[in-house]
Design a protein around this motif. Structure first.
Motif, PDB file in Angstrom:
ATOM      1  N   LYS A 152       0.839  -1.194   0.000  1.00 57.89           N
ATOM      2  CA  LYS A 152       0.000   0.000   0.000  1.00 57.89           C
ATOM      3  C   LYS A 152       0.878   1.250   0.000  1.00 57.89           C
ATOM      4  N   TYR A 154       1.772   4.694   1.660  1.00 63.08           N
ATOM      5  CA  TYR A 154       1.628   5.457   2.894  1.00 63.08           C
ATOM      6  C   TYR A 154       2.443   6.743   2.817  1.00 63.08           C
ATOM      7  N   ARG A 156       3.989  10.101   5.229  1.00 69.48           N
ATOM      8  CA  ARG A 156       4.272  10.639   6.555  1.00 69.48           C
ATOM      9  C   ARG A 156       4.167  12.155   6.510  1.00 69.48           C
ATOM     10  N   THR A 178      -7.021  10.171   0.866  1.00 71.43           N
ATOM     11  CA  THR A 178      -6.254   9.430   1.865  1.00 71.43           C
ATOM     12  C   THR A 178      -7.154   9.058   3.044  1.00 71.43           C
ATOM     13  N   VAL A 181      -4.248   6.267   9.350  1.00 71.11           N
ATOM     14  CA  VAL A 181      -3.778   4.920   9.677  1.00 71.11           C
ATOM     15  C   VAL A 181      -3.810   4.736  11.190  1.00 71.11           C
ATOM     16  N   ALA A 187       0.890   8.922   9.960  1.00 69.76           N
ATOM     17  CA  ALA A 187       0.684   8.253   8.670  1.00 69.76           C
ATOM     18  C   ALA A 187      -0.694   8.460   8.060  1.00 69.76           C
ATOM     19  N   GLU A 189      -2.798   6.702   4.580  1.00 67.19           N
ATOM     20  CA  GLU A 189      -2.777   5.747   3.470  1.00 67.19           C
ATOM     21  C   GLU A 189      -3.430   6.392   2.256  1.00 67.19           C
ATOM     22  N   GLN A 209       6.823   9.987   1.155  1.00 74.93           N
ATOM     23  CA  GLN A 209       6.234   8.656   1.032  1.00 74.93           C
ATOM     24  C   GLN A 209       7.065   7.705   1.887  1.00 74.93           C
ATOM     25  N   ASP A 211       6.548   3.926   4.354  1.00 79.38           N
ATOM     26  CA  ASP A 211       5.673   2.887   4.868  1.00 79.38           C
ATOM     27  C   ASP A 211       5.322   3.160   6.331  1.00 79.38           C
ATOM     28  N   ALA A 212       4.126   2.792   6.714  1.00 76.36           N
ATOM     29  CA  ALA A 212       3.665   3.031   8.084  1.00 76.36           C
ATOM     30  C   ALA A 212       4.524   2.281   9.104  1.00 76.36           C
ATOM     31  N   PHE A 391       1.381  -3.725   7.141  1.00 80.17           N
ATOM     32  CA  PHE A 391       2.494  -2.861   6.746  1.00 80.17           C
ATOM     33  C   PHE A 391       3.636  -3.724   6.208  1.00 80.17           C
TER      34      PHE A 391
END
Length: 406
Positions: A152, A154, A156, A178, A181, A187, A189, A209, A211-212, A391
């Motif tokens: 996915k 994610y 920040r 979005t 999360v 975060a 998504e 960009q 990842d969570a 994640f």
């Protein structure tokens, strides 16, 4: 899943990416960058291409089996694999190159056999199945299936310039949808196929960009304004910039790496993010570490690892890496942990992290380090696994220095 077939132009771009990755050994993101350079594509068509490539990469051994070709011949048979992918997903492949060579009766026979082989069906090479089973036991099957899923997107929120809620509103105004999360305060998504890096919000440095799960790692460092913080394996600096936000731009944040080009990329990202307290430093020798002995409030060691937690995002590594590489990485991790921990001052915290889900790289490394370094004490650790969170997979462990030691 695609609802319509790829056109011939898009099919050729898929072929180009596969050849760059499988024949020339380019990382998947680099393969996309080269193939899309100078080509005019609508965002949705680019997303379609990356979806097909990603799916082929996640189950490359399965698709090769169904096409009755050897894995090492995948690039040479890329057009046939694309036809087969369409058939597998119930899409018409009649206008694509090699469609006339597709043998449906043979495919159906092999498909029936493949469905009985869970490891093959999950796109898992034999070397990885062996490691996963040995190290995770019964838990591996769930992780193997979770790693098969597409990654996915994610984001920040950059705490130096905005909040998560403000970022969500800004992105919505640009047509980027979005959702929040749960459990990761920074975060969002991304739920639409909108182009992120052409947005005003990105150019203004409002987000990265990331990842969570990765955001949870940097969050565990708990860097405070005014601290001296070291990100000792910074790479291109995703976690460094997260730390800068925690510090509100106040204090000293040292990003270190052994490769200068990564630090150069970090400088550009830090400028866009407004992270003015980031200082980069190349690790030229062990003297670089010695000069910082007992000086840091926080040290993050996001060490080189197998990447076996991020196969959703980097599925190409399954077909490039082998089990022989793991012992080399484990020894490197051990050396980095022993050497770089010297930078932590008494009362300071060391955070050891990997993007792996294998205990040999994770808790076993930490236990070994603590056994040999009684001047550190264990605080807590966390396994962030794809099966449990959705994640990417990460591990982190917090340790406090309680004395100067040897």
């Amino acid at each position: 899943m695609l609802k319509t077939s790829l056109n011939v132009k898009s099919s050729q771009l898929v072929v180009n990416v596969l050849k760059l990755v499988l024949e020339q050994g380019k990382p998947l993101d680099r393969g996309y960058s080269i193939s899309f350079s100078g080509v005019k594509l609508k965002p949705e068509e680019q997303a379609r291409i990356t979806q097909v490539v990603g799916d082929l990469m996640r189950r490359l051994n399965l698709y090769c089996y169904l096409a009755n070709i050897q894995l090492q011949d995948a690039a040479k048979n890329a057009e046939l694999l694309i036809v087969l992918w369409h058939e597998f997903n119930g899409l018409n492949s009649g206008k694509l190159p090699k469609a006339s060579q597709f043998k449906r009766s043979e495919y159906q026979h092999l498909l029936t056999k493949a469905k009985k082989d869970e490891v093959l069906w999950d796109g898992c090479p034999e070397w990885l199945e062996k490691i996963g089973t040995e190290q995770l036991g019964k838990a591996w099957q769930a992780e193997r299936k979770a790693l098969l899923q597409p990654a996915k997107r994610y984001l920040r929120a950059n705490q130096l310039k905005t909040t998560r809620d403000e970022l969500k509103k800004s992105l919505s105004k640009e047509g980027i949808e979005t959702r929040v999360v749960k459990g990761v305060d920074s975060a969002l998504e991304v739920t639409s196929n909108s182009p992120l890096f052409k947005s005003k919000a990105f150019k203004a440095g409002l987000f990265e960009q990331q990842d969570a799960g990765s955001q949870l790692v940097a969050g565990a460092v708990d860097a405070k304004p005014g601290m001296r913080v070291v990100d000792a394996c910074a790479g291109a600096g995703g976690k460094t910039l997260h730390l800068a936000g925690q510090m509100q731009g106040k204090g000293r944040l040292l990003a270190m790496d052994v490769e200068q080009w990564k630090l150069d990329a970090l400088k550009d990202r830090a400028k866009r993010a407004g992270a003015h307290n980031v200082e980069t430093r190349i690790i030229a020798s062990s003297k670089t570490i010695k000069r910082l002995k007992l000086t840091a409030d926080r040290v993050l060691l996001d060490v080189p690892c197998s990447g076996l937690g991020v196969l959703k995002r980097n599925p190409d590594s399954k077909w490039r890496d082998t089990s022989e590489r793991l012992p080399v990485l484990v020894k490197l991790q051990e050396d980095i942990l022993q050497s770089y921990s010297r930078m932590v001052k008494v009362g300071g915290m060391l955070v050891y992290a990997t993007c792996s889900i294998m205990p040999e790289e994770n808790r076993q490394q930490v236990d070994k380090f603590l056994a040999n370094n009684p001047h550190f004490t264990f605080i807590e650790d966390e396994n962030i696994t794809p099966a449990n969170t959705g994640f990417d997979g990460f591990y982190l462990a917090k340790m406090e220095r309680i004395s100067e030691g040897a």
